[in-house]
Structures are given as structure tokens and as C-alpha cells.
Design an enzyme around this catalytic site. Structure first.
Site, PDB file in Angstrom:
ATOM      1  N   ARG A   1       3.111   0.024 -30.255  1.00 25.39           N
ATOM      2  CA  ARG A   1       3.618   0.637 -31.501  1.00 25.39           C
ATOM      3  C   ARG A   1       4.030  -0.414 -32.516  1.00 25.39           C
ATOM      4  NH1 ARG A   1       5.420   6.286 -31.652  1.00 25.39           N
ATOM      5  NH2 ARG A   1       4.144   7.300 -30.087  1.00 25.39           N
TER       6      ARG A   1
ATOM      7  N   TYR B   1       0.294  17.455 -23.274  1.00 24.76           N
ATOM      8  CA  TYR B   1       0.358  17.926 -24.664  1.00 24.76           C
ATOM      9  C   TYR B   1      -0.511  19.160 -24.857  1.00 24.76           C
ATOM     10  CZ  TYR B   1       2.930  13.756 -26.008  1.00 24.76           C
ATOM     11  OH  TYR B   1       3.900  12.795 -26.124  1.00 24.76           O
TER      12      TYR B   1
ATOM     13  N   ARG C   1       2.761   6.151 -45.682  1.00 28.48           N
ATOM     14  CA  ARG C   1       2.963   7.497 -45.124  1.00 28.48           C
ATOM     15  C   ARG C   1       3.519   8.465 -46.169  1.00 28.48           C
ATOM     16  NH1 ARG C   1       3.140  11.172 -42.953  1.00 28.48           N
ATOM     17  NH2 ARG C   1       4.378  11.496 -41.075  1.00 28.48           N
TER      18      ARG C   1
ATOM     19  N   ASP D   1      -3.686   7.555 -32.650  1.00 25.78           N
ATOM     20  CA  ASP D   1      -2.734   8.135 -31.709  1.00 25.78           C
ATOM     21  C   ASP D   1      -3.554   8.542 -30.497  1.00 25.78           C
ATOM     22  OD1 ASP D   1       0.282   9.123 -31.716  1.00 25.78           O
ATOM     23  OD2 ASP D   1      -0.898  10.608 -30.653  1.00 25.78           O
TER      24      ASP D   1
ATOM     25  N   ARG E   1       6.672   3.268 -38.143  1.00 30.49           N
ATOM     26  CA  ARG E   1       7.726   3.610 -39.097  1.00 30.49           C
ATOM     27  C   ARG E   1       8.819   2.570 -39.263  1.00 30.49           C
ATOM     28  NH1 ARG E   1       8.510   9.421 -36.680  1.00 30.49           N
ATOM     29  NH2 ARG E   1       8.366   8.010 -34.922  1.00 30.49           N
TER      30      ARG E   1
HETATM   31  O1  CP3 Z   1       0.779   0.992 -30.925  1.00 32.41           O
HETATM   32  C1  CP3 Z   1       0.381   1.113 -32.088  1.00 32.41           C
HETATM   33  O2  CP3 Z   1       0.868   0.479 -33.050  1.00 32.41           O
HETATM   34  C2  CP3 Z   1      -0.830   1.985 -32.338  1.00 32.41           C
HETATM   35  C3  CP3 Z   1      -0.562   3.320 -32.717  1.00 32.41           C
HETATM   36  C4  CP3 Z   1      -0.064   4.366 -31.734  1.00 32.41           C
HETATM   37  C5  CP3 Z   1       0.651   5.509 -32.174  1.00 32.41           C
HETATM   38  N1  CP3 Z   1       0.839   6.325 -31.113  1.00 32.41           N
HETATM   39  C6  CP3 Z   1       1.074   5.759 -33.570  1.00 32.41           C
HETATM   40  C7  CP3 Z   1       2.008   6.850 -33.882  1.00 32.41           C
HETATM   41  C8  CP3 Z   1      -0.240   4.487 -30.355  1.00 32.41           C
HETATM   42  C9  CP3 Z   1      -0.886   3.527 -29.383  1.00 32.41           C
HETATM   43  C10 CP3 Z   1       0.329   5.725 -29.966  1.00 32.41           C
HETATM   44  C11 CP3 Z   1       0.293   6.242 -28.596  1.00 32.41           C
HETATM   45  C12 CP3 Z   1       1.013   7.473 -28.253  1.00 32.41           C
HETATM   46  N2  CP3 Z   1       1.179   8.583 -29.007  1.00 32.41           N
HETATM   47  C13 CP3 Z   1       1.562   7.719 -26.980  1.00 32.41           C
HETATM   48  C14 CP3 Z   1       1.490   6.790 -25.804  1.00 32.41           C
HETATM   49  C15 CP3 Z   1       2.450   5.663 -25.882  1.00 32.41           C
HETATM   50  C16 CP3 Z   1       3.869   6.060 -25.719  1.00 32.41           C
HETATM   51  O3  CP3 Z   1       4.629   5.878 -26.685  1.00 32.41           O
HETATM   52  O4  CP3 Z   1       4.239   6.499 -24.612  1.00 32.41           O
HETATM   53  C17 CP3 Z   1       2.125   8.997 -27.012  1.00 32.41           C
HETATM   54  C18 CP3 Z   1       2.841   9.688 -25.876  1.00 32.41           C
HETATM   55  C19 CP3 Z   1       1.872   9.537 -28.307  1.00 32.41           C
HETATM   56  C20 CP3 Z   1       2.217  10.898 -28.800  1.00 32.41           C
HETATM   57  C21 CP3 Z   1       3.019  10.889 -30.021  1.00 32.41           C
HETATM   58  N3  CP3 Z   1       2.572  10.471 -31.253  1.00 32.41           N
HETATM   59  C22 CP3 Z   1       4.347  11.350 -30.173  1.00 32.41           C
HETATM   60  C23 CP3 Z   1       5.207  11.910 -29.049  1.00 32.41           C
HETATM   61  C24 CP3 Z   1       4.683  11.197 -31.516  1.00 32.41           C
HETATM   62  C25 CP3 Z   1       5.960  11.654 -32.187  1.00 32.41           C
HETATM   63  C26 CP3 Z   1       7.103  10.815 -31.853  1.00 32.41           C
HETATM   64  C27 CP3 Z   1       7.104   9.593 -32.720  1.00 32.41           C
HETATM   65  O5  CP3 Z   1       7.319   8.492 -32.210  1.00 32.41           O
HETATM   66  O6  CP3 Z   1       6.947   9.785 -33.922  1.00 32.41           O
HETATM   67  C28 CP3 Z   1       3.566  10.597 -32.171  1.00 32.41           C
HETATM   68  C29 CP3 Z   1       3.480  10.231 -33.609  1.00 32.41           C
HETATM   69  C30 CP3 Z   1       3.089   8.818 -33.922  1.00 32.41           C
HETATM   70  N4  CP3 Z   1       2.123   8.073 -33.288  1.00 32.41           N
HETATM   71  C31 CP3 Z   1       3.615   8.030 -34.997  1.00 32.41           C
HETATM   72  C32 CP3 Z   1       2.933   6.802 -34.972  1.00 32.41           C
HETATM   73  C33 CP3 Z   1       3.100   5.645 -35.927  1.00 32.41           C
HETATM   74  C34 CP3 Z   1       4.652   8.481 -36.012  1.00 32.41           C
HETATM   75  C35 CP3 Z   1       3.969   9.350 -37.008  1.00 32.41           C
HETATM   76  C36 CP3 Z   1       4.599   9.333 -38.377  1.00 32.41           C
HETATM   77  O7  CP3 Z   1       4.357   8.385 -39.133  1.00 32.41           O
HETATM   78  O8  CP3 Z   1       5.320  10.291 -38.692  1.00 32.41           O
END
Ligand code: CP3
Length: 360
Positions: A34, A161, A47, A83, A38
Site C-alpha cells: 500500500r 468479499y 482522488r 485493488d 491515501r
Molecule cells: O499496495 C499498493 O500500493 C497497491 C494498491 C493496492 C490497493 N489495495 C489500493 C487501495 C493493493 C495491493 C490493495 C490490496 C487489497 N485490497 C487487499 C489485500 C491487502 C491487504 O491490505 O490485506 C485487500 C484486502 C483489499 C480490499 C480493499 N480495498 C479494502 C478492504 C479497501 C477499503 C479499506 C481501505 O483501506 O480503504 C480497499 C480500498 C483501497 N484499495 C484503497 C486503496 C488506495 C483506498 C481507496 C480510496 O482511495 O478511497
């Protein structure tokens, strides 16, 4: 001996790729799960103008977000901005990211019939935006020798999910479905493996130099026996299908420290280690001949340097300078992380691990 070395068998020069192969490096490579997101004002600015799915699906925008932390901190690898959930859209699930809530699926799977209606179209059709973004980033970073990491979710994490319709605390619907409908569970997991394998291979074709599989929730949701029965066979299929993909594959399974051996047995060239146990303990259990990635608690990045520094030291001391360690967080960087702390982490890891060059 051929006079001209075969480029495919030549050793990579990028520190991250060398560490993935267990080769010595002049310092320990670092990237952060990640790392784009944000906590970066540059990301938040983009965003404000585009929703999450638009960012992901527009190659130029996804490439821009991917490059933000590379330009800001000089990390050793770029994970493509996307994602784990968008591949579910091509299968027929209606995905959205709702501000303050997270991912939401409007038509979650509730029956065996729902599973049978899921499609398995090729990633070239359904994930063209991300594949295009990988090509742009690979072109941009190739001359700088910074590799691009492609990724996908593991089948259990995606199934959770698809069945819950969003994030969950107790995985009640997922586990009920798994236990009540074992045949439908098998069909669902098999379809997910098919889609993810095709997607991961397509990412390599597009220019990814490494792959990471995220299994974020199997270890949190299941005990060892259920993991072995309902998850391990499918993760094993997934990693076996990637054995000849030609790039290192990282297996990051969160929350499995109590049965790490079962997660490691599924496959992967590099094991991603979460933050629950010290790296030294985990690497000894995994075996020092297998490269590892990890494992700083991301919450430590929210606190003062005097608390953070000994935690970074614990990770580096746990690796003890052995080849095959990639520094990372033990789960994704959190939203409240200060950029300056990330910058300080990256330079500290570089300074502390710089090895004095010795002539051969
Ligand atoms: O790592 C990186 O920089 C690459 C991008 C990336 C995102 N999500 C961007 C994202 C990666 C590799 C993920 C993986 C992901 N997504 C996982 C596996 C890794 C982990 O954290 O366990 C999971 C379970 C998700 C599912 C997911 N996506 C959730 C639960 C959420 C909401 C919670 C949150 O942190 O916002 C997301 C949204 C998400 N994925 C955002 C980003 C940058 C935030 C979205 C926004 O800008 O509002």
C-alpha cells in the site's frame, strides 16, 4: 560456454529482484505494501477528481499513482496501483468502493446457482486498464532498473468479499457457505483460481517483473484444519500454475503465523511475513534458503522515531544480513502515516544495510 550470455538466464541487477532470488545485494531492498494511497497528499489530490474505479481503469492515472511513491521516496519496486477486487467485476459481480465504508458488492454470492452464473473471461478483456498501466510503468521505470510488481488476491480472500458483499469481522456468511455447500465452494474456488492465474500471467506479459498474491483473510478467518481442507488445495493449484511464469512470485498470507508451514507449503518463491512474530523467528521456521519479505508493524510508522527505530532494527537484526531479505511492512501502510516517516524509514534501511563493497 556460449560467448553471449542468454539474457533470460542472466542475473538481474535490480536489488529487489536479486533478493527475490536469494542473491547478495549491496544493501537491503525496500518497498511497502500500500505504498501508493491515501497517506500521500498527491494521491488524495487525484482522488478528489476521480473515483477509485476510474483511477484503477484509466492506464495513465493508475500509472501516475503507481509512480508517486517511487518519485517521493526512491523505493526499490513499484506495485501497480489497482485493488484485489476489480477482477470480480469481469466475473459478474457489481463492485463499488464507497467512501468511508470500503468495497461493496451489490449482488453477492448466496447460492450454488450464483456460483454457476459467474464467468471466467480472460483478463485481457476485463482488466485491460491495469495491464495498460503496467506497460506504461514498466516503460517508465525500465531505464531506472526499478521493477514493477503485479498482484492478485488469493481465492479465499476474494471469495470472502464475493460472499459477504464487503468487508467483514467474523466471516460468518463465507464460512457458513463453505461448510453448508462444499461442492459449490469447490466450484467457486476453482473459478477464482482460473481467473487469477490468467490475470497474473497477463500482468507478466504486460511487463510485471514479479508477482504478489495477497491472502489477507484466510489466516484470520480459519483454523488450521479448515485452512488445510478449504484453502490449501486452491492456493497450491494457483502457485503451481505460476511455477513457469518466469518471474518471482511472493506468497503473502496474513495471520497464518500459528500454521505458517501450511501456508508456505502452498508455494511461492518468496514468503511475505506479517508483523505478528519477529522476523528472526519466522525466517527460522520458513528456512533460510527461502527468501522472505517483511515485517515491520505498520502502526509503528504512526509513532515517534524513538519507538520506530528499535522496531526497524529488530527486523534488520532478525534478517542478520543474510541474502534474500526484502524489507517491507507486515501489512499495508496506514492512512495516517506521515510521509516524512516513510522517507526516514527508507533512508535508514539503506544506511544501516549498506554493505562495504569487496573486490571478488
Ligand atoms: O499496495 C499498493 O500500493 C497497491 C494498491 C493496492 C490497493 N489495495 C489500493 C487501495 C493493493 C495491493 C490493495 C490490496 C487489497 N485490497 C487487499 C489485500 C491487502 C491487504 O491490505 O490485506 C485487500 C484486502 C483489499 C480490499 C480493499 N480495498 C479494502 C478492504 C479497501 C477499503 C479499506 C481501505 O483501506 O480503504 C480497499 C480500498 C483501497 N484499495 C484503497 C486503496 C488506495 C483506498 C481507496 C480510496 O482511495 O478511497
Amino acid at each position: 560456454m556460449p560467448l553471449i550470455p542468454d539474457p533470460a538466464s542472466a542475473e538481474p541487477t535490480a536489488l529487489f529482484l536479486r533478493a527475490c532470488l536469494g542473491l547478495p545485494t549491496e544493501r537491503t531492498p525496500i518497498w511497502l505494501m500500500r505504498q501508493a494511497g491515501r497517506y500521500m497528499p498527491a494521491y488524495r489530490a487525484l482522488r478528489e477528481r476521480h473515483d477509485m474505479l476510474t483511477l484503477i481503469r484509466t492506464p495513465e492515472l493508475a500509472a501516475e499513482v503507481t509512480l508517486q511513491p517511487i518519485e517521493a521516496f526512491g523505493l526499490d519496486a513499484a506495485i501497480i496501483f489497482s485493488d484485489i477486487l476489480p477482477p470480480l467485476v469481469g466475473m459478474g459481480l457489481e463492485l463499488d468502493f464507497i467512501g468511508g465504508v470500503g468495497p461493496h458488492i451489490a449482488n453477492p454470492i448466496r447460492s450454488g446457482r450464483d456460483v454457476d452464473l459467474l464467468g471466467t473471461p480472460p483478463a485481457a478483456e476485463t482488466m485491460a486498464g491495469t495491464l495498460g498501466a503496467i506497460a506504461i510503468v514498466a516503460r517508465e521505470l525500465g531505464p531506472r532498473d526499478v521493477p514493477v510488481i503485479g498482484f492478485a488476491g488469493a481465492p479465499f480472500t476474494l471469495a470472502s468479499y464475493a460472499i459477504e458483499g464487503g468487508s467483514t469481522r467474523d466471516f460468518e456468511r463465507t464460512k457458513s457457505f463453505m461448510l453448508a455447500e462444499p461442492a459449490a465452494w469447490q466450484r467457486l474456488m476453482t473459478k477464482l483460481v482460473t481467473v487469477q492465474v490468467d490475470y497474473l500471467k497477463a500482468q507478466v506479459q504486460a511487463g510485471a517483473s514479479a508477482l504478489q498474491v495477497f491472502d489477507s483473510w484466510a489466516g484470520r478467518a480459519l483454523g488450521q484444519s479448515d485452512y488445510r481442507r478449504y484453502v490449501q488445495p486452491y492456493n497450491t493449484l494457483l502457485f503451481a500454475a505460476l511455477r513457469d511464469v518466469g518471474v518471482p512470485v511472493i506468497n503473502f498470507s496474513l495471520g497464518v503465523s500459528s500454521f505458517m508451514e501450511d501456508a508456505v507449503a502452498c508455494g511461492g518463491d518468496v514468503i511475505g511475513v506479517d508483523w505478528h512474530l519477529p522476523l528472526a523467528t519466522m525466517w527460522a521456521r520458513i528456512g533460510h534458503d527461502t527468501p522472505v519479505q517483511g515485517n515491520l508493524d505498520p502502526v509503528a510508522l504512526l509513532g515517534p522515531w524513538r519507538e520506530l527505530r528499535p522496531r526497524i532494527d529488530e527486523v534488520l537484526d532478525g534478517a542478520a544480513g543474510r541474502p534474500g531479505h526484502i524489507f517491507n511492512v507486515g501489512h499495508g501502510v496506514l492512512q495516517r502515516t506521515p510521509e516524512d516517516t516513510v522517507r526516514r524509514l527508507v533512508s535508514y534501511v539503506a544506511e544501516r544495510t549498506a554493505r562495504v563493497a569487496t573486490s571478488p
